[in-house]
Design a protein around this motif. Structure first.
Motif, PDB file in Angstrom:
ATOM      1  N   ARG A   3       0.824  -1.211   0.000  1.00  0.00           N
ATOM      2  CA  ARG A   3       0.000   0.000   0.000  1.00  0.00           C
ATOM      3  C   ARG A   3       0.853   1.253   0.000  1.00  0.00           C
ATOM      4  N   LYS A   6       2.246   1.748  -3.439  1.00  0.00           N
ATOM      5  CA  LYS A   6       1.181   2.218  -4.332  1.00  0.00           C
ATOM      6  C   LYS A   6       0.881   3.683  -4.095  1.00  0.00           C
ATOM      7  N   ALA A   7       0.860   4.108  -2.827  1.00  0.00           N
ATOM      8  CA  ALA A   7       0.597   5.517  -2.503  1.00  0.00           C
ATOM      9  C   ALA A   7       1.707   6.414  -3.024  1.00  0.00           C
ATOM     10  N   ILE A   8       2.955   5.959  -2.920  1.00  0.00           N
ATOM     11  CA  ILE A   8       4.083   6.764  -3.401  1.00  0.00           C
ATOM     12  C   ILE A   8       4.024   6.914  -4.917  1.00  0.00           C
ATOM     13  N   LEU A  10       1.376   6.729  -6.858  1.00  0.00           N
ATOM     14  CA  LEU A  10       0.253   7.595  -7.202  1.00  0.00           C
ATOM     15  C   LEU A  10       0.555   9.054  -6.892  1.00  0.00           C
ATOM     16  N   ALA A  11       1.256   9.304  -5.789  1.00  0.00           N
ATOM     17  CA  ALA A  11       1.608  10.679  -5.432  1.00  0.00           C
ATOM     18  C   ALA A  11       2.576  11.280  -6.452  1.00  0.00           C
ATOM     19  N   VAL A  12       3.561  10.491  -6.872  1.00  0.00           N
ATOM     20  CA  VAL A  12       4.506  10.969  -7.879  1.00  0.00           C
ATOM     21  C   VAL A  12       3.787  11.234  -9.201  1.00  0.00           C
ATOM     22  N   TRP A  13       2.901  10.326  -9.577  1.00  0.00           N
ATOM     23  CA  TRP A  13       2.141  10.510 -10.823  1.00  0.00           C
ATOM     24  C   TRP A  13       1.253  11.738 -10.740  1.00  0.00           C
ATOM     25  N   LEU A  14       0.658  11.993  -9.580  1.00  0.00           N
ATOM     26  CA  LEU A  14      -0.180  13.175  -9.394  1.00  0.00           C
ATOM     27  C   LEU A  14       0.640  14.452  -9.542  1.00  0.00           C
ATOM     28  N   LEU A  15       1.845  14.464  -8.977  1.00  0.00           N
ATOM     29  CA  LEU A  15       2.710  15.640  -9.106  1.00  0.00           C
ATOM     30  C   LEU A  15       3.102  15.879 -10.565  1.00  0.00           C
ATOM     31  N   THR A  17       1.407  15.037 -13.147  1.00  0.00           N
ATOM     32  CA  THR A  17       0.217  15.469 -13.878  1.00  0.00           C
ATOM     33  C   THR A  17      -0.124  16.923 -13.586  1.00  0.00           C
TER      34      THR A  17
END
Length: 271
Positions: A3, A6-8, A10-15, A17
């Motif tokens: 988890r 996965k959170a890391i 997603l956070a990198v992908w969000l940044l 984006t």
């Protein structure tokens, strides 16, 4: 650990984006000298709104904004309405040539648009539709109807025919059953189709810059293209125009977001 990983990710992908959007916003707030300053400033030293003021004082950006809204809303509404009717016909009726029609719709999506640009330009000229918003609307409708019809057909095929048959047993005609039973269940699909058509019309540049040359009929993409000159690019005004042009799309998504996330089956149960 899974988890956390996965959170890391997603956070990198969000940044990744969100960073281009952030960069556009801060560029629109930077003075002209800071836009090209080195080292790069990731936050404006002196926040200014001069680019937004120039946008509406020295350019007819308000007119361009209204033109884009008018073209996108009318064209997207027409595309959605035709797609609703066409998709229902293809999903519920069997008639000679239905397969060929679907194939034609799919083939039109594979052909590059510039192939038809010459004949289309001559046709628009003969019909006196150049430099007219109505002509641009017609072109957008013709361009988007095949794909919208295919999308709506897919949504209709996910709805059980038994819903309409139950309404017809109670005395409703096919049209009444479609309007009162099927359409409420189809709201998520209709919303998705409308947003797709609206965004396509709102962001389209190639056709707009070909058929529109008059200042009174320019849309936002055509107006933003004018910030690029032979020797310079007005990055501040372009960033400000980008921020302003994104706001109507965000407002549209916020207004009908519940229809997008609502499932078709849930809608049928609620109905």
């Amino acid at each position: 650990m899974r988890r956390l990983a996965k959170a890391i990710v997603l956070a990198v992908w969000l940044l990744i984006t969100l960073f281009p959007l952030y960069w556009i916003v801060i560029t629109s707030l930077k003075p002209k000298a800071e836009i090209f300053s080195l080292p790069i400033k990731y936050w404006p030293g002196n926040v200014t709104f001069e680019h937004y003021a120039d946008l509406f004082s020295f350019a007819d950006f308000g007119v361009y904004l209204l033109n884009s809204l008018l073209v996108s809303l009318v064209a997207a509404g027409a595309v959605t309405m035709i797609g609703v009717l066409g998709g229902y016909t293809l999903a519920r009726f069997s008639f000679p040539g239905r397969g060929a029609l679907m194939l034609a719709f799919l083939v039109t999506q594979m052909l590059p648009l510039f192939i038809a640009l010459g004949p289309l330009y001559l046709l628009m000229s003969d019909l006196d539709l150049l430099n007219r918003l109505a002509g641009l609307m017609l072109v957008y409708v013709a361009m988007l109807v095949p794909f919208a019809t295919i999308i709506m057909r897919g949504f209709y095929e996910r709805i059980p025919v038994a819903l309409e048959e139950a309404a017809q047993v109670d005395g409703a005609s096919r049209l009444v059953a479609m309007v009162r039973v099927v359409i409420p269940v189809m709201l998520p699909g209709i919303a998705a189709t409308f947003i797709f058509a609206f965004v396509q019309c709102w962001n389209e540049l190639f056709l707009a810059i070909t058929f529109i040359d008059s200042e009174d009929a320019k849309t936002i993409p055509v107006a933003m293209n004018s910030f690029i000159t032979q020797y310079d690019i007005d990055w501040g005004s372009m960033a400000a125009a980008t921020v302003v042009s994104v706001l109507p799309t965000l407002a549209l998504f916020a207004a009908i977001r519940r229809y997008i996330v609502e499932g078709l089956t849930a809608g049928a149960v609620k109905g």
